[in-house]
Structure formats: C-alpha cells, structure tokens
Design an enzyme around this catalytic site. Structure first.
Site: not given
Length: 436
Positions: A116, A288, A279, A200, A282, A272, A218
């Site tokens: 991270e 959405c 799309c 985060y 997705c 995305c 994030d």
C-alpha cells in the site's frame, strides 16, 4: 499569487557596522518566531456545537436518496456481482498472493502494508519489481527495523517520494521496539499508532489482513462511487469525502471485506477508468446512475429524432435545490462526456513562481577529482532554509566579490519562512531573495 513586496535592501557589502548586522539578525528572528500567532476561529465539534460556547451550528441535511445506497437488496446484489467479477478477473499480484497464503497475521499485515505504501502515487506495473526485491531483502518487520536508512533509500531509488520508505521503516522500528513486534489489529489502532499510516492505508491493512469490515476510499474508489451515485460536487471537499467514506463502509461485504475493497479498487483501475471507461464490461452497471442517465438521454434523443411521443422525460439532477452532492449550477451536466462527468474536482491553483539563489561549493580532491560540499538536512523538523552550519562560513573566501577576505559566499535567502542568518556573513548576502 500576487508578487511579494520588495524588501529593503541589505546593508552594503563594503563595510557594515554592528548595528546594521544586529538589525538584519533581529528581522530574521522576528520572521521565524517573534510574530504572535493569529487568533484561531472557534472550532466546531463533530456535532456542530461551538467548542467556545454559543449556539450550536445546524446539522447538515442528509443527502437525497439519489446519492445513497439505501436499498438492502441492491447492496447485496452489488456485493455479489462485484465479488463474482473479481474472482474471475482479478490481476495476479504478489502482495495478493502473500495476503492469501501467509498464515502469520503480523507478516501478512506487513506484506499488505508495504504494497500500500509503494502503490501511493505509483503505478502497479512499476511497483511489482520493487515489491518483490523488498520482500526478498526484508521479509519481516524485524528485518526492516534492523536495516539502515541508506539501504532503504538504495532499494527505493526510482520509486520517488523517498519519505515513504523512511516513514515505513520508522513505523516498523516502532512496532518492534514499542509494540513487541505485534502489528495493531484494527484500522483505528493502525492509524493511531503507526506514523505515516492514514485512514485509507489503515482500512486496507485491516480489511485485507484481519478481515475487519471497514471500507476504503482512494482515487479509484472515489471515481466508482461518484459515478454509481451521480455525485458531481467537488470530490476533494470534506463534505463529499465524508459521504464517500460513509458509503464505502455501508457497502463493504461483511464476510469478504478485504476482497470487496480490492474488487472496488480493481474496478476503478481496470474498467471504470478516468477516460473511456468500459461500461459494457462493468459488473455493476445496473447499479450505476450515471450510466442510467446516459441511457435515458439517448432514449429521449432517439424519440425526438423519430418524432415518437416522449415517453422518457428529460433527465434532471436529484431535484433538491442546492443539493451539496450534485454538480454546481455553474458546471451543469455535459452530455458529450457521459459518465465521465463524474467525479469532478476543484480547479487546480496556478503554480507559484519563486526565485532562489543557489551556490555549489566545489574543490579539487587529492587526485584532482572534484568534490562537492553536501550537508544532510535534519531528520526531524523543518529544513533550515535560511541558515547553515556555522563551520561552512570559513570554507571559501569571497575574493573578487567586493567583500572582506574570508567572507562567506553561500547565499542565504532572508525571506519570511523563519530561520536566523549567520551574523558573520550577513553582509555577503543579498536580502530579499525568494525561496521555496
């Protein structure tokens, strides 16, 4: 930014008296710490009441349903669709393998933590090689704690933002020396006890390593959530950030929190994406609202083109005047952008132009090779922008510069950032130079 007001010129270099030197030094002292701190406005508690008394501020109104996940059935369906897609399509990354196979909780958390920190402001493809070499060299917190800062910086070379590696090692040493080598077990304790670990990173470690049901936010998650719920206000504003965290915590799957958080980030990184999102691929497109808005506009345009009765009304925002999560009136929906209308960020400020004077001290070594003077800045506190070690003043004479022999040539900007100029070489510098 408005240009700085020119300051009075420094005393001439040919022969200042002590009163002039003391005056310059006094100005430096006043700039660094002699100025009284401005009075801070009354802070407000989380519930809105002023901490200095007075009537409590009104609580903000809850956002309209347009911007929320309020249907438990929809939340459950979104979790299932996203996790099923993640199981099929997730990328094979070394830190995911370690998190899934490492049985020791501390080593598992350490492996996630390193990834991270490295992934901050750095692309996944760049991090993989660095991560593998790091974990091979320092597979445990104890191994990292025993390394030198020079070793850490050497391995980190090329990743940029070197303070990340330094803070990671400092935190590892704290875990070993103060926490008996045991990593904190919750997001709250990770953030509170480990330097350099923010909200985060703490959420990512706790959910992936320990299975704590806590969300993460994030850049990728911000983009996904803003599109899922048509959040068009400035995504970096505190109000929007708080709402996004609330949403992430509400959505996270209770049985697979780590996988869910990674799936949400994976979705933002691979499908995305900021421009030209995929799309059609997705897994949560049916949830959405940005895509739904695009589809309604296309249907409405098609009906108008063929002269059919208008069955689909023109699409509007949530319908609540002054909604804090809708796009501002000055930046309405742009049909040409589609779902990439979201998220929106505040306009970037123009970079500040500054000028600074720099001097490089060079001498010839014993074999004629050039040597350069380097002074390492302190490990803590602010860098000394306006001062320098006193023993440097006598290293280089200022011959031919109109100064007395032996005067220091190192230009010290005498700005308003604090610090005290060296009295022995004030007359050799030009006051008023700006510095970053």
């Amino acid at each position: 930014m408005a240009p700085r007001r020119p300051r009075d010129p420094a005393p001439a270099a040919s022969g200042p008296d002590m009163s002039q030197l003391r005056a310059v030094a006094a100005r430096g002292l006043r700039r660094s710490g002699g100025r009284a701190a401005p009075q801070q406005p009354a802070r407000q508690s989380r519930k809105g009441a002023s901490l200095r008394g007075g009537a409590p501020a009104p609580l903000p109104a809850p956002p309209p349903a347009q911007h929320l996940f309020s249907d438990p059935a929809e939340i459950e369906a979104l979790r299932g669709n996203l996790l099923a897609w993640y199981d099929r399509c997730k990328r094979d990354l070394p830190w995911r393998t370690l998190a899934a196979t490492e049985l020791d909780a501390d080593r598992r958390a350490y492996a996630v933590w390193v990834s991270e920190i490295m992934l901050q402001q750095t692309q996944v493809a760049t991090v993989i090689d660095y991560y593998n070499r790091w974990m091979q060299k320092w597979p445990t917190l104890q191994a990292l704690a025993q390394a030198s800062l020079e070793e850490v910086n050497e391995l980190w070379a090329g990743l940029g933002y070197y303070s990340r590696g330094k803070r990671l090692q400092e935190a590892a040493r704290k875990v070993v020396s103060e926490l008996a080598g045991r990593m904190p077990r919750t997001a709250e304790d990770l953030q509170k006890l480990l330097p350099g670990v923010g909200r985060y990173t703490a959420g990512a470690i706790a959910s992936i390593s320990y299975g704590q049901a806590t969300g993460v936010v994030d850049g990728n998650v911000i983009r996904v959530l803003c599109r899922l719920r048509c959040i068009g206000a400035d995504s970096s504003s505190p109000l929007v950030v708080d709402r996004l965290w609330d949403m992430a915590n509400a959505l996270v799957d209770r049985s697979r929190p780590g996988d869910f958080n990674q799936a949400l980030m994976e979705l933002g990184a691979t499908v995305c994406v900021p421009k030209a999102p995929l799309c059609g691929e997705c897994p949560v497109k049916q949830h959405c609202r940005a895509r739904r808005r695009v589809e309604k506009e296309l249907a409405f345009a098609s009906q108008k083109l063929f002269g059919k009765p208008t069955l689909v009304p023109d699409v509007e925002d949530c319908g609540v005047g002054g909604c804090p999560l809708c796009p501002p009136a000055t930046e309405p929906w742009d049909s040409s952008l589609g779902v990439t209308n979201f998220p929106r960020k505040a306009a970037k400020k123009q970079p500040r132009v500054v000028k600074t004077a720099t001097c490089v001290l060079e001498r010839r070594g014993c074999h004629g090779a050039p040597e350069y003077l380097i002074v390492q800045r302190p490990n803590s506190g602010r860098p000394h922008l306006l001062s320098h070690p006193p023993d440097i003043c006598s290293l280089l004479p200022a011959l031919g510069r109109g100064c007395d022999p032996g005067s220091c040539l190192i230009p010290i900007p005498l700005g308003d950032r604090g610090g005290v100029p060296c009295l022995g070489c004030v007359h050799g510098h030009e006051e008023g130079a700006e510095s970053t």
